[in-house]
Write an enzyme that holds these catalytic residues in place. Sequence first.
Site, PDB file in Angstrom:
ATOM      1  N   LYS A  76     -43.448 -26.453  14.088  1.00 51.63           N
ATOM      2  CA  LYS A  76     -43.882 -27.428  15.103  1.00 51.63           C
ATOM      3  C   LYS A  76     -45.233 -28.029  14.723  1.00 51.63           C
ATOM      4  O   LYS A  76     -46.101 -27.323  14.180  1.00 51.63           O
ATOM      5  CB  LYS A  76     -43.960 -26.702  16.455  1.00 51.63           C
ATOM      6  N   SER A 151     -41.738 -28.707  25.188  1.00 52.82           N
ATOM      7  CA  SER A 151     -42.333 -29.628  24.249  1.00 52.82           C
ATOM      8  C   SER A 151     -41.822 -29.489  22.811  1.00 52.82           C
ATOM      9  O   SER A 151     -41.974 -30.410  22.016  1.00 52.82           O
ATOM     10  CB  SER A 151     -43.852 -29.447  24.251  1.00 52.82           C
ATOM     11  N   SER A 175     -41.656 -24.087  26.608  1.00 50.52           N
ATOM     12  CA  SER A 175     -41.409 -25.069  25.544  1.00 50.52           C
ATOM     13  C   SER A 175     -40.510 -24.615  24.412  1.00 50.52           C
ATOM     14  O   SER A 175     -40.145 -25.426  23.570  1.00 50.52           O
ATOM     15  CB  SER A 175     -42.730 -25.527  24.949  1.00 50.52           C
TER      16      SER A 175
HETATM   17  N1  GLN Z   1     -43.178 -28.217  30.058  1.00 51.77           N
HETATM   18  C1  GLN Z   1     -44.300 -27.341  30.214  1.00 51.77           C
HETATM   19  C2  GLN Z   1     -45.582 -28.131  30.258  1.00 51.77           C
HETATM   20  O1  GLN Z   1     -45.515 -29.318  30.118  1.00 51.77           O
HETATM   21  C3  GLN Z   1     -44.305 -26.303  29.146  1.00 51.77           C
HETATM   22  C4  GLN Z   1     -44.983 -26.731  27.921  1.00 51.77           C
HETATM   23  C5  GLN Z   1     -45.102 -25.665  26.915  1.00 51.77           C
HETATM   24  O2  GLN Z   1     -44.554 -24.584  27.053  1.00 51.77           O
HETATM   25  N2  GLN Z   1     -45.887 -25.966  25.876  1.00 51.77           N
HETATM   26  O3  GLN Z   1     -46.640 -27.573  30.430  1.00 51.77           O
END
Ligand code: GLN
Length: 475
Positions: A76, A151, A175
Site C-alpha cells: 500500500k 482505504s 481499511s
Molecule cells: N474508513 C475508515 C476511515 O476512513 C477506516 C480507514 C482505515 O482503516 N485506514 O477512517
Amino acid sequence: MEKFISFDEIKKSLEKKETDCRSIVQYYLTNIQTKAHLNAFVEVYEQSALSQADLIDQKLEEGKAGKLAGMVIGIKDVLCYEGHESNASSKILENFESQFTTTAIQRLIDEDAIILGRLNCDEFGMGSSNENSAHGKVLNAADESRVPGGSSGGSAVAVQANLCTASLGTDTGGSVRQPAAFTGVIGMKPTYSRISRWGLIAYASSFDTIGIFSKTVKDNALLLEIMAGHDENDSTSSRKPVFPYSQLLHFDKKAKVAFLKETLESPALQPEIKANTLAILEKLKSEGHEVKEVEFPLLDYLLPTYYILTTAEASSNLSRFDGVKYGYRTPNAHNLESMYKLTRSEGFGDEVKRRIMLGTFVLSASYHDAYFTKAQKVRRLIKEYTENLLNDFDYIIIPTTPSTAFKFGEHSGDPVAMYLEDLFTVQASVSGVPAISIPNGKDAQGMPIGLQVICNSFKEAELFAFSNYLSELTS
Ligand code: GLN
C-alpha cells in the site's frame, strides 16, 4: 487462465520445476498490464522485481532460498520502501522518496518475497471507497461501476484480480477488512502492536495496524508469522511470542461463538448479508458449536468514538506536512505563513482537511474535555466490554460491512453516510483486538459478502484456525 491462487501452488510448481520466479513475476506483470484500467497499482517495480526473481531462482537452485521464495507482494502507498516513492496517495507527498524500509516489508524481503509495486489507496488511509486518492479511483473487478472499498482499495483489487499473490494494506478502522469483503478476498488485521508500525505513514497512531490480503487463510497466516514480533524501531510493538500460525490451522474443537444482536438488527444491514450471516451461524450450531446471541449496547457509540479519536490523532500526525520537510511546497507563497497555509490548502484533499479541522476542534482547549477526554473514556468501555465478551466466548461473529460494494459517487457527497460503512469494523480497532474478513457468498447483484470473525488480543493462531474451518463451511 487463472493460476497461482495460493502460495502452496506456487511452491509446488517451483519444486516440480514447472515454473521459476521470473515466470511468476512475468505472469503477474502481464495481468497488471491487461487490467491496468482497474488502477490498483500506482507504480510497478518491473525491473527490480525481475532481477530479484533471478536472484531467488539462483538461490532455489542452490537450496538456499527463504520461506517466501516465489511469493510476489504489492504494498500500500502508505508504507515506506527505501529508494522508492511513497505518496500516501496525497499531493502533499508528491515526489517523496522513502529514506528507509518498513520493518514488516524488510522481514518479507529477508525471506525472499518479491515486492512488485505500490498500491493505490485513499489519501493517508482516510476513506471507505478509494475515491479520496490523488492517484484516482480504483475499480472493483467484480463490477467496475462499483467501489473496491477503502482505504486499501488497491491492495484488495490486486489480490482479487490476480495481480500479485498477496498484498499489504493498513487497517485503522477497517481499511483491510472492508475492502476484502467488497472484493471477495481474505483480509486480516492483527492485534494492535503485533506488527511494527515503523515505516507506516501515520494516520491515527493508537489504531494503525499493518494488515494482509490473500486468497487463502494459510497465506495470510504465513505472512503474519514472518512480519510479527518486536522491533526496536517501534517501542509499541509487542514482545509477546510469535507462533508459526500457518502450521497451526487444524481446527477440531467445539467453539463458543457470540453474535451481536444489535448488528444483525441494524436497519443499515443489507438483507442478504443478514441472511448469509445467519446461515453460517446455523451451520455452526448444527456442527455442534455453541452459538449465542449477546447484547452489545455500545454499538451507537462506536463511530463517534472512532471518529473523534482518529481525527484528533490525525490532526497531530499530519502537522508535519508543512512544505518545509517533505513533498509538495506551494509555488504561490509570498511569505512564510502563506507558504504553510497554501501548501496545506493545496496539498491535502477535502476529506483529509475535514478530518484535520475536526481533530483540531476536538483537541482545542475549550472542547478537549467534552470530546477528546470523553471519547477516551468511551473507548475504554468499548474495549473492556469487547474483551469481557471474548473471555466468555472464543469468537465474535458479525458481518464485515452493512452493505456490499456500492456504486461510485453513491456516498461521496455525504461524509456521514460514508462513515456509516465502518459501523461493524471499528469495534475491533477501538478495542485493539484482531479480526479477519472472509468471503461469505454473494448478494443478488453478484457482489461479494464478508463475514467478520473477532478474537481476543494475541489469539491470532486461534483466529486463523477457526477462519480456515469457516472458509470450508462458507464455500
Ligand atoms: N474508513 C475508515 C476511515 O476512513 C477506516 C480507514 C482505515 O482503516 N485506514 O477512517
